[in-house]
Design an enzyme around this catalytic site. Structure first.
Site, short mmCIF file in Angstrom:
data_model
loop_
_atom_site.label_atom_id
_atom_site.label_comp_id
_atom_site.label_asym_id
_atom_site.label_seq_id
_atom_site.Cartn_x
_atom_site.Cartn_y
_atom_site.Cartn_z
N GLU A 53 -6.30 16.53 -0.21
CA GLU A 53 -7.03 17.14 -1.53
C GLU A 53 -7.83 15.84 -2.02
O GLU A 53 -8.84 16.33 -2.66
CB GLU A 53 -5.76 17.47 -2.45
N GLU A 87 3.82 16.75 2.74
CA GLU A 87 3.27 17.03 1.33
C GLU A 87 2.30 15.48 0.94
O GLU A 87 1.28 15.82 0.27
CB GLU A 87 4.27 16.77 0.27
N TYR A 107 0.84 -1.36 0.08
CA TYR A 107 -0.04 -0.26 0.22
C TYR A 107 0.89 1.33 0.14
O TYR A 107 0.67 2.22 -0.86
CB TYR A 107 -1.04 -0.08 1.22
N LYS A 134 -8.50 22.46 2.00
CA LYS A 134 -7.06 22.22 1.06
C LYS A 134 -6.29 23.24 1.49
O LYS A 134 -4.72 23.06 1.46
CB LYS A 134 -7.55 22.36 -0.17
N ASP A 135 -6.50 24.57 1.67
CA ASP A 135 -5.54 25.76 2.02
C ASP A 135 -4.84 25.28 3.02
O ASP A 135 -3.57 25.52 3.29
CB ASP A 135 -6.45 26.84 2.03
#
Length: 112
Positions: free
Chosen positions: A66, A59, A6, A84-85
């Site tokens: 997202e 990240e 995974y 998201k921001d």
């Protein structure tokens, strides 16, 4: 070995779909190369490795947020944008911190 399947799929997906992750990965390679070139100390390596892991992890989490937001809604929603921001902000904060710490570590070697 099944448990590694995974994360490997996740790595392949993020490399293919997220240019920011690829940029962070290439930056990590440059920083590791600089560490080898300058012969940084063991403690400095520990800091560099930790920072690289944090930036790449943040990240990846940002990308996951997202994907989840996009899964929940196709239309523009202010709350989705905020999610998201905010996730993107976490990447920016750790990246700036990593950059500053990287400069603190590498500038003395550059001027030696």
């Amino acid at each position: 070995m099944k448990r590694f399947k995974y994360p490997i799929h996740g790595f392949i997906t993020i490399i293919k779909k997220d240019k920011n992750y690829l940029l962070h990965l290439l930056t990590a390679i440059v920083v590791i190369s600089a560490g080898i070139l300058f012969g940084i100390s063991k403690i400095e390596w520990l800091v560099i490795i930790l920072l690289i892991a944090l930036v790449l992890s943040f990240e990846a989490i940002n990308t996951a947020v997202e994907y989840v937001v996009d899964l929940v809604t196709d239309e523009y929603k202010p709350l989705a944008k905020r999610a998201k921001d905010t996730a993107a902000l976490s990447v920016l904060v750790i990246s700036i911190a990593a950059g500053i710490i990287g400069l603190i570590i590498f500038i003395p070697y550059i001027f030696k």
